[in-house]
Design a protein around this motif. Structure first.
Motif: not given
Length: 1002
Positions: A344-356, A380-381
């Motif tokens: 839950p701490r991850l934002s939608e852009p974070d989630a999208d970046q991780l999924a990619e 990012e890290d």
């Protein structure tokens, strides 16, 4: 524009309520189905509307669209309903206040959750259906919808009602816990449902296939929970190996209330029969998880009115009467929704970046998001680490996986080491079992003496053990499963961990060498401690079936521990008796190579291993290779220890069986004529090894056509084995088959059929319906029925036996070919002659490729084929072929062998048919003489020769002598077989008899 609605009058409201639209989250489909069914039984029309909440659409707009649905909208309130999107509680409170609050009569709701939901959901005034029974739930539902208090009516189509969602199916076993983070996959789940429920009875098999880590098992588990209300039986099976599949399917027997004994095969047969018939339950669902090798188990997939759901990496299931559905990686919106729910701490852009970065692979998304949520590391890290920040020399685990998994796993393992280091130790131990279901209870059950220090606490301290498991579960590294004890000897009980094969591979490769050496030895000891030590006891086959898949991953063949080596030998013995020949041969080959290197060429354990390996190799039909192996062992042992050594005698015993397979019957008989009295002198009459030699002596006599001697020996062996072992011991049952075959070959058909019928029932009970010994028993029963005149039953059984032999052993096995010979002969006389010809040609080709030149089976197959050519009008070709067969058979087994006498009967018929009547009569006359000397004047083969000779005499116009021979033959047929026997009736009608070659497979 929102606006206001005019008040709805009472008459209009009653009309609108004739239709109810149920809005539900896919997770709660079982509730929707039950509620819809109860409403339809009250005369209402129900529309199902699965709630979908695309994140890009404002929630207010979605609710306004819902308000336009037909009739009154019934919302199934649950945490899942409000999670879809995902949306915050604040968003929901605002939307509900704007859309529902102004017109509450448009909506109704029931609550199917105890979890926290948005405060504004109170405007829906949901009726609580949780933790109550179905009657009270229905009363509350009707009250919430202002329905009249009238009893529901059964539907006109007679369909069964879905089960109340909180009520479990009658039978429920081994199903993984529901994944409360399951996301998306709605189209796949719906398609799977319609494919299975739309299939014809007996064809409800669906394979979910895709690469590792894509979520096939999770999808199957969600299907189970979502649709379980429509099934009475749900049973989950680990189908990675045939042996474990058979064991877990057999465990279903007591759950179905089937009246069976403790024997493994009895339970397996009973389960398959019950599922096929749909009794006691027709609505059943089997899940075969991890069935990556269809060839191993496709023949055991049950048929019937229920459904089978398969998970596999292998799309070849489509070639085995299964529908296929590919499971892809997540769609990006599914990935994002899943990550945000997991972290839950991850934002939608974070989630999208991780999924990619992780290319939407569900397993890795689950594991990575789980620990990122507990970490201060930014997405990012983390992605920088994936791209080479930890290890610039990253390699991919498999070409199937485009992500650098090794790096991702290095990060996760470091996290585990920092928190609960024992969890890494446990995980590493698990990698020395096979991937999939890991029986970690074996580690806890083993003796804990001399364990490595770092493992002592883990295995002896329950709190530390549970903490390690919970840590692995927290990051979705493993899944915890529990298995109930069946209460039978050797039954598996306790807990298992499910370890994905991808995780298994990465963790095992990541292990330091010193720990690898220590941990693998612990697992070897655990497996050895679980060895029951009695591989011939069918009640313990479940345990061996569980142990066998782990031998390879524990690398047991490199162990110097005698207990581990004993486990290998016992597993080979189990595989021989259970009919798992192919897998047994592979294990035996590896064991022989490994032990010769570590123990030396002539270590005592090598000779024991050679015995078990040779049994499996011989059972696979490789007689030349087995003969060379056994002869080498026998020669060395005789030179080293003398000819009274038990290891030498055992090698010689096997050598005789190899000679049978090579068609060298005289040599084999000489061996057993020496071997039996030698064993008797050394060990006594009642020792099992003495009886094995006696059994083989009887079989040697039968192969040479000494049917009466063979029968007497078989009867003695049978009685002794029953005394020494038990009536249902596999060897006692085998002796009973031999005895029944002997009776049949002597023309005592009714006795043979009676004994063989009983034996078939007991083989099915004890060994299972697809055990090779059971198939041999059924094959002989079919031939017995054919001889007593029950052609319809014989033909049907021959067809079933051949089909199952081909599935179990392949179409080139000796037993399969023997069944194919019988089926071809039957089809020639009572079926499709073209099919018989095609099968017969194939049999000859397979025998020629498998057996040495001049083998009697090749000659016999040609003799049978000549009869087919005769039946289709190719007389000259048939004549040439049967003469060739007669010459070859004479050379192979001698002119007085029953095989040769049978060929002669057929050859005389073909000579008569092509006009060489004198040669025909001479041959049939000589055949009578030889058959009388060998078998007696009233043996069926001798009687056939006499009837044939009468026909030849008529061809020579010697009517008086023909009548005399014919009347004598008829009188003997009537006295031995009866006036109404098919052979007697045929002879009375002057139908010329023919002989069918029947190979006695070793």
């Amino acid at each position: 524009m929102s606006g206001t609605r005019r008040p709805v009058g009472s008459a209009e409201r009653r009309a609108a309520r004739q239709t109810v639209t149920i809005s539900f989250a896919g997770f709660n489909r079982a509730w929707a189905a039950w509620i819809g069914d109860r409403l339809e039984r009250r005369g209402l029309r129900v529309v199902y509307l699965r709630w979908d909440a695309p994140p890009e659409v404002p929630l207010v707009d979605l609710l306004r669209g819902l308000s336009l649905a037909e009739g009154r909208v019934l919302i199934l309130v649950s945490d899942w309903y409000f999670k879809l999107g995902p949306r915050t509680h604040e968003e929901w409170n605002a939307a509900l206040g704007e859309v529902v609050a102004p017109d509450p009569s448009r909506f109704a709701a029931v609550s199917v959750t105890t979890a926290a939901i948005p405060a504004a959901a109170a405007v829906l005034a949901p009726a609580d259906l949780v933790n109550i029974g179905p009657d009270e739930a229905e009363r509350r539902l009707a009250e919430r919808l202002d329905l009249p208090d009238a009893p529901p009516q059964d539907p006109a189509d007679g369909r069964r009602a879905p089960r109340f969602p909180s009520a479990m199916p009658e039978v429920w076993g081994n199903v993984p816990r529901r994944n409360t983070r399951f996301t998306g996959r709605e189209p796949l789940l719906n398609d799977a449902y319609h494919l299975l429920h739309g299939s014809e009875p007996g064809a409800g098999v669906l394979a979910l296939y895709g690469m590792s880590g894509v979520g096939k098992t999770q999808l199957a588990a969600e299907y189970v929970y979502r649709f379980s209300s429509e099934y009475d039986v749900v049973w989950w099976i680990n189908a990675e190996k045939r042996v474990s599949y058979r064991r877990q399917l057999a465990e279903l027997a007591p759950k179905l209330g089937l009246s069976t004994g403790a024997e493994y095969g009895e339970r397996l047969r009973a389960v398959r029969d019950a599922l096929r018939r749909g009794e006691p339950f027709s609505r059943w669902l089997l899940i075969l998880d991890g069935a990556d090798d269809p060839d191993q188990i496709w023949d055991l997939v049950p048929t019937g009115p229920g459904h089978v759901l398969i998970t596999s990496r292998n799309p070849q299931w489509g070639e085995h009467n299964s529908q296929l559905m590919q499971v892809p990686v997540y769609a990006r919106d599914e990935s994002v929704a899943f990550i945000r729910r997991r972290a839950p701490r991850l934002s939608e852009p974070d989630a999208d970046q991780l999924a990619e970065a992780l290319e939407d692979l569900p397993l890795l998304l689950d594991q990575t998001a789980g620990w990122l949520n507990d970490s201060d590391l930014s997405v990012e890290d983390y992605i920088a680490l994936l791209e080479g920040g930890i290890d610039q020399d990253v390699v991919k685990v498999s070409a199937d996986f485009p992500v650098a998994f090794q790096t991702a796993w290095s990060i996760l393992l470091n996290k585990l080491r920092e928190t609960v280091p024992e969890s890494v130790d446990l995980l590493r131990l698990c990698t020395f079992f096979a991937p999939g279901f890991v029986p970690v209870r074996l580690l806890k059950d083993m003796p804990h003496d001399d364990l490595p220090e770092q493992l002592t606490g883990l295995l002896e301290d329950p709190l530390l053990w549970n903490r390690a498991i919970n840590q692995l579960r927290q990051y979705s590294v493993v899944r915890l499963e529990s298995h109930e004890a069946t209460g039978e000897p050797g039954s598996a009980s306790g807990e298992s961990l499910y370890l994905h094969r991808m995780v298994h591979q990465i963790v095992r490769n990541d292990m330091p060498e010193p720990e690898r050496r220590e941990f693998i030895e612990v697992v070897r000891r655990a497996l050895a401690s679980a060895d029951p030590g009695r591989a011939t006891d069918t009640r313990l086959w479940d345990t061996y079936a569980e142990l066998v898949p782990h031998l390879k991953h524990a690398d047991v063949l490199k162990s110097q521990d005698t207990k581990v080596q004993r486990l290998v030998l016992n597993c080979l013995r189990y595989m021989y008796f259970a009919g798992e020949f192919s897998s047994g041969v592979k294990l035996g080959e590896r064991a022989l190579r490994a032990w010769r290197t570590t123990l030396g060429e002539h270590h005592p354990r090598i000779w024991e291993l050679t015995y078990h390996y040779a049994n499996l190799l011989r059972s696979s039909g490789d007689y030349e290779r087995t003969e060379a192996l056994e002869r080498q062992a026998a020669d060395h042992l005789r030179d080293e220890r003398g000819d009274r050594d038990l290891d030498y005698l055992r090698a010689v015993n096997g050598l005789g069986a190899d000679l049978w397979g090579l068609g060298r019957y005289d040599e084999a008989l000489e061996i057993y004529q020496w071997l039996y009295p030698t064993y008797r002198d050394l060990l006594g009459e009642e020792d099992s090894r003495t009886l094995n030699a006696l059994n083989n002596l009887g079989f040697g006599h039968r192969l040479l056509g000494h049917y009466q001697q063979a029968l007497e020996i078989d009867e003695k062996t049978l009685e002794s084995r029953r005394r020494l072992l038990k009536a249902r011991h596999p060897w006692a049952l085998m002796s009973e088959i031999s005895y029944a075959i002997g009776l049949r070959l002597l023309g005592r058909y009714t006795e043979a059929e009676s004994i063989q019928s009983k034996n078939v029932r007991e083989c099915r009970l004890v060994l299972g319906s697809d055990n090779p010994q059971t198939l041999r028993s059924e094959h002989n029963l079919a031939l017995c029925r054919l001889r007593v005149g029950d052609r319809a039953a014989a033909g049907a059984l021959l067809t079933r036996v051949l089909e199952r032999y081909e599935r179990k052993l392949g179409d080139r096995h000796a037993e399969t070919l023997a069944a194919a010979v019988s089926q071809s002969c039957f089809a020639r006389e009572h079926g499709d002659i073209d099919q018989a010809r095609e099968t017969s040609e194939s049999i000859i080709a397979r025998y020629e490729s498998l057996l040495i030149a001049g083998h009697p089976f090749i000659a016999g197959a040609r003799a049978n084929h000549a009869l087919i050519l005769r039946s289709v009008g190719e007389r000259e070709h048939a004549h040439v072929l049967v003469e060739q067969a007669l010459a070859e058979m004479t050379a192979a087994v001698g002119e007085n062998h029953p095989y040769t006498l049978g060929c002669a009967i057929n050859a005389s018929a073909l000579r008569n048919l092509v006009g060489d009547t004198e040669a025909a009569a001479e041959l049939s006359r000589q055949t009578i003489t030889r058959a009388t000397e060998t078998l007696g004047a009233t043996h069926p083969l001798t009687l056939s020769a006499r009837v044939a000779h009468a026909a030849d005499l008529r061809g020579l116009r010697d009517i008086q002598q023909a009548e005399k021979v014919e009347q004598g033959a008829l009188a003997d047929l009537e006295s031995t077989l009866g006036k109404q026997h098919v052979h007697t009736i045929s002879a009375r009608s002057r139908n010329r008899p023919y002989w069918d070659f029947e190979p006695q497979a070793t």
